[in-house]
Design an enzyme around this catalytic site. Structure first.
Site, mmCIF file in Angstrom:
data_model
loop_
_atom_site.group_PDB
_atom_site.id
_atom_site.type_symbol
_atom_site.label_atom_id
_atom_site.label_comp_id
_atom_site.label_asym_id
_atom_site.label_seq_id
_atom_site.Cartn_x
_atom_site.Cartn_y
_atom_site.Cartn_z
ATOM 1 N N ASP A 60 0.765 -1.038 -0.002
ATOM 2 C CA ASP A 60 0.063 -0.069 -0.151
ATOM 3 C C ASP A 60 0.912 1.008 0.150
ATOM 4 O OD1 ASP A 60 -2.451 1.517 0.152
ATOM 5 O OD2 ASP A 60 -2.445 1.369 2.512
ATOM 6 N N ASP A 64 -8.607 0.885 6.610
ATOM 7 C CA ASP A 64 -7.371 0.925 7.532
ATOM 8 C C ASP A 64 -8.094 1.401 8.764
ATOM 9 O OD1 ASP A 64 -5.294 0.568 9.290
ATOM 10 O OD2 ASP A 64 -3.920 1.899 8.006
HETATM 11 P P1 13P Z 1 -8.816 4.750 5.922
HETATM 12 O O1 13P Z 1 -7.987 5.949 6.524
HETATM 13 O O2 13P Z 1 -10.250 5.360 5.350
HETATM 14 O O3 13P Z 1 -9.049 3.507 6.389
HETATM 15 O O4 13P Z 1 -8.186 4.569 4.433
HETATM 16 C C1 13P Z 1 -7.061 3.577 4.041
HETATM 17 C C2 13P Z 1 -6.414 3.387 2.927
HETATM 18 O O5 13P Z 1 -6.694 4.389 2.088
HETATM 19 C C3 13P Z 1 -5.306 2.925 3.133
HETATM 20 O O6 13P Z 1 -4.571 3.001 1.691
HETATM 21 O O1 G3H Z 2 -3.134 4.913 3.830
HETATM 22 C C1 G3H Z 2 -2.359 4.749 4.700
HETATM 23 C C2 G3H Z 2 -2.908 3.729 5.513
HETATM 24 O O2 G3H Z 2 -3.894 3.858 6.432
HETATM 25 C C3 G3H Z 2 -1.508 2.956 5.978
HETATM 26 O O3 G3H Z 2 -1.292 3.826 7.229
HETATM 27 O O4 G3H Z 2 1.128 4.278 6.780
HETATM 28 O O5 G3H Z 2 -0.034 4.195 9.129
HETATM 29 O O6 G3H Z 2 0.351 2.285 8.027
HETATM 30 P P1 G3H Z 2 0.011 3.583 7.988
HETATM 31 ZN ZN ZN Z 3 -4.713 5.011 0.786
#
Ligand code: 13P
Ligand code: G3H
Ligand code: ZN
Length: 317
Positions: A81, A255
């Site tokens: 991600d 997330d």
């Molecule tokens: P949220 O913060 O809305 O859960 O989005 C997660 C996300 O886009 C991870 O790439």
């Molecule tokens: O887009 C971000 C996701 O919510 C991941 O969050 O970078 O804190 O793991 P993080």
């Molecule tokens: Zn994202």
């Protein structure tokens, strides 16, 4: 069984969306697999750069490999991600990831294409698929910080050119969401009109919705009643996932909502049993609650019940 997101999107396009859930640890992984099997859904396990370094990338990867053994019926993609170029290359070369996201959305248009193209060439040479991002979400991403004021929706004309020139397999579009628990003020919401225009120009092409947590108000209330201070948190209406799916959204990133489940379970557990100092009682509750949460999201996404059909397709390959 680990598959590419391409295979998942082919089955889902126009009908439902696949849940892409960020995980960081053992308890989330167990709940994730259990919840997807309980709801008979294919899914995407996604790892951010921060998740990979929370303990050690090898630890997280080993946990997922082991979950694949413990839950042999699961069909899922392993996805990076919001990767930068270096992290994408690391994941591509690791032989474990079936999909990576290159997020060069903070770069100018041509530079974003140039970086994405390099990642696409390296990934495709190894049978790995690539998600890219165009437009700017309103929140704070890991290595990309965009002020709410600068939030910029994806331009549909640019989207077509971007996909053609970069060769990416799916596109994360900015349609008004942002990361985290504070997404909307007043009556803001999703810009479906942007999806309509992108779908017209890129029919059949999989789109991705980031920042899709719904920040359930009852969850926020329980957290606050147990000592939290989450004033004014607000998210995406999960009843809108179905409409987004008909407009080409095949991957929905979640997330924050999972973090809220973790926070609620642990705050309540220690409030209600202040003499406890053992990590396992709340950990056990969390795994169950996280599985329930995943199954609920999959119902809203329409991915619940699709597992057998997707497994048959994947096995034929
Ligand atoms: P949220 O913060 O809305 O859960 O989005 C997660 C996300 O886009 C991870 O790439
Ligand atoms: O887009 C971000 C996701 O919510 C991941 O969050 O970078 O804190 O793991 P993080
Ligand atoms: Zn994202």
């Amino acid at each position: 069984m680990i598959v590419t997101t391409k295979e998942l999107f082919k089955h889902a396009y126009g009908k439902y969306a696949i849940g892409a859930y960020n995980i960081n640890n053992l308890e989330q992984t167990m709940g994730l697999f259990q919840g997807n099997l309980d709801s008979k859904a294919p899914f995407i396990a996604q790892l951010s750069k921060g998740a990979r370094s929370y303990t050690n990338k090898k630890m997280l990867e080993a946990i997922i490999r082991t979950a694949d053994e413990i839950f042999p019926a699961a069909v899922f993609a392993v996805h990076l991600d919001h990767g930068d170029e270096e992290t994408c290359m690391d994941c591509i070369n690791s032989g474990f990831y079936s999909s990576v996201m290159i997020d060069a959305s903070a770069e100018p248009f041509d530079k974003n294409i140039e970086i994405t193209r390099r990642v696409v060439d390296a990934a495709h040479a190894k049978g790995i698929v690539v998600e890219a991002e165009l437009g700017k979400l309103g929140g704070v991403e890991e290595h990309v910080s965009v002020k709410e004021a600068d939030a910029k929706l994806t331009d549909p004309e640019q989207a077509k050119e971007f996909v053609t020139r970069s060769g990416c397999d799916s596109l994360a579009c900015a349609i008004g969401t942002s990361h985290g628990a504070y997404k909307f003020m007043g009556s803001q919401g999703l810009h479906f009109e942007v999806l309509v225009e992108i779908q017209k120009r890129l029919p059949g092409f999989p789109l991705v919705m980031h920042g899709s947590s719904s920040v359930p108000q009852e969850e926020v209330a329980r957290i606050n009643a147990a000592g939290g201070q989450l004033g004014g948190a607000k998210g995406v209406d999960e009843n809108q996932f179905a409409k987004a799916a008909t407009l080409g959204v095949t991957k929905v990133n979640i997330d924050t909502d999972g973090r809220l489940v973790w926070c609620r379970v642990h705050r309540e557990a220690f409030r209600d049993d202040p003499k406890n100092f053992d990590l396992r009682p709340p950990g056990k509750i969390f795994m169950k609650e996280y599985a329930k949460f995943i199954a609920h999201k999959n119902e809203k996404l329409g991915s619940a019940g699709q597992l057998d059909a997707v497994r048959v397709l994947a096995a034929r390959k």
